[in-house]
Design an enzyme around this catalytic site. Structure first.
Site, PDB file in Angstrom:
ATOM      1  N   CYS A  48       0.827  -1.215   0.000  1.00 10.08           N
ATOM      2  CA  CYS A  48       0.000   0.000   0.000  1.00 10.08           C
ATOM      3  C   CYS A  48       0.860   1.262   0.000  1.00 10.08           C
ATOM      4  O   CYS A  48       0.339   2.383   0.030  1.00 10.08           O
ATOM      5  CB  CYS A  48      -0.986   0.000   1.161  1.00 10.08           C
ATOM      6  SG  CYS A  48      -0.213   0.079   2.760  1.00 10.08           S
ATOM      7  N   ASP A  50       2.947   2.452   2.223  1.00  9.75           N
ATOM      8  CA  ASP A  50       3.249   3.118   3.500  1.00  9.75           C
ATOM      9  C   ASP A  50       4.437   2.475   4.199  1.00  9.75           C
ATOM     10  O   ASP A  50       4.307   1.943   5.296  1.00  9.75           O
ATOM     11  CB  ASP A  50       2.040   3.060   4.441  1.00  9.75           C
ATOM     12  CG  ASP A  50       0.899   3.907   3.914  1.00  9.75           C
ATOM     13  OD1 ASP A  50       1.101   4.603   2.918  1.00  9.75           O
ATOM     14  OD2 ASP A  50      -0.178   3.849   4.519  1.00  9.75           O
ATOM     15  N   CYS A  75       2.904   9.389   3.656  1.00 12.58           N
ATOM     16  CA  CYS A  75       2.352  10.709   3.337  1.00 12.58           C
ATOM     17  C   CYS A  75       3.004  11.823   4.165  1.00 12.58           C
ATOM     18  O   CYS A  75       3.926  11.589   4.938  1.00 12.58           O
ATOM     19  CB  CYS A  75       0.851  10.697   3.593  1.00 12.58           C
ATOM     20  SG  CYS A  75       0.474  10.618   5.352  1.00 12.58           S
ATOM     21  N   CYS A 122      -0.668   7.256  10.675  1.00 12.19           N
ATOM     22  CA  CYS A 122       0.610   7.492   9.983  1.00 12.19           C
ATOM     23  C   CYS A 122       1.759   7.642  10.980  1.00 12.19           C
ATOM     24  O   CYS A 122       2.911   7.328  10.665  1.00 12.19           O
ATOM     25  CB  CYS A 122       0.541   8.750   9.127  1.00 12.19           C
ATOM     26  SG  CYS A 122      -0.916   8.816   8.082  1.00 12.19           S
TER      27      CYS A 122
HETATM   28 FE1  FES Z   1      -0.298   6.163   4.631  1.00 15.89          FE
HETATM   29 FE2  FES Z   1      -0.133   8.513   5.914  1.00 15.89          FE
HETATM   30  S1  FES Z   1       1.364   7.006   5.717  1.00 15.89           S
HETATM   31  S2  FES Z   1      -1.820   7.736   4.754  1.00 15.89           S
END
Ligand code: FES
Length: 142
Positions: A48, A50, A75, A122
């Site tokens: 995904c 992340d 993010c 996050c």
């Molecule tokens: Fe995935 Fe913030 S790290 S939405």
């Protein structure tokens, strides 16, 4: 202040979040740090996007974290929280590894003056990657 809401939930980013996102501290631009490290940890999922990677250099005598480098595909909130975490860890000559394992995502978020509720997850990425790097360091000692 301009407030963006989605389904009644605020999406305001604090000035500190914006500062760390736009000017991240201790971010690694290469594949790995150019400095020597003795602990490496990851968290998240490449599927995904992340993923968080953390490298640390622990002074074996003092057990203090002397260097903390990281990179992520996460993010803005993941970037800001990891940047803040790296400052918390390196402040005052480096945090002891046992104390570092007690740092929680909530402590990082408080230092950033908050995160939008939908972005709290996050902040867990950096926390987990650091704990895995500390475990890696301990494993390497044996
Ligand atoms: Fe995935 Fe913030 S790290 S939405």
């Amino acid at each position: 202040m301009f407030d963006i809401k989605h389904n009644g939930v605020s999406w305001i980013y604090s000035d500190k979040v914006k500062k760390h996102f736009l000017n991240p501290k201790n971010f690694i631009t290469g594949k790995t740090p150019r400095w020597k490290f003795n602990g490496y940890g990851t968290s998240g999922s490449a599927a995904c996007g992340d993923v968080m990677r953390v490298w640390i250099l622990v002074d074996a005598k003092t057990q203090k974290i002397k260097r903390f480098g990281w990179k992520t595909f996460g993010c803005a909130s993941a970037i800001a929280t990891t940047s803040m975490l790296s400052e918390m860890i390196l402040n005052r000559g480096g945090m002891n590894i046992e104390k570092a394992t007690l740092v929680t995502p909530q402590m990082i978020i408080a230092k950033l003056n908050g995160l939008p509720v939908k972005k709290v997850h996050c902040s867990v990425l950096s926390d987990r990657a650091l704990k895995n790097a500390i475990e890696d360091f301990k494993k390497n000692l044996n």
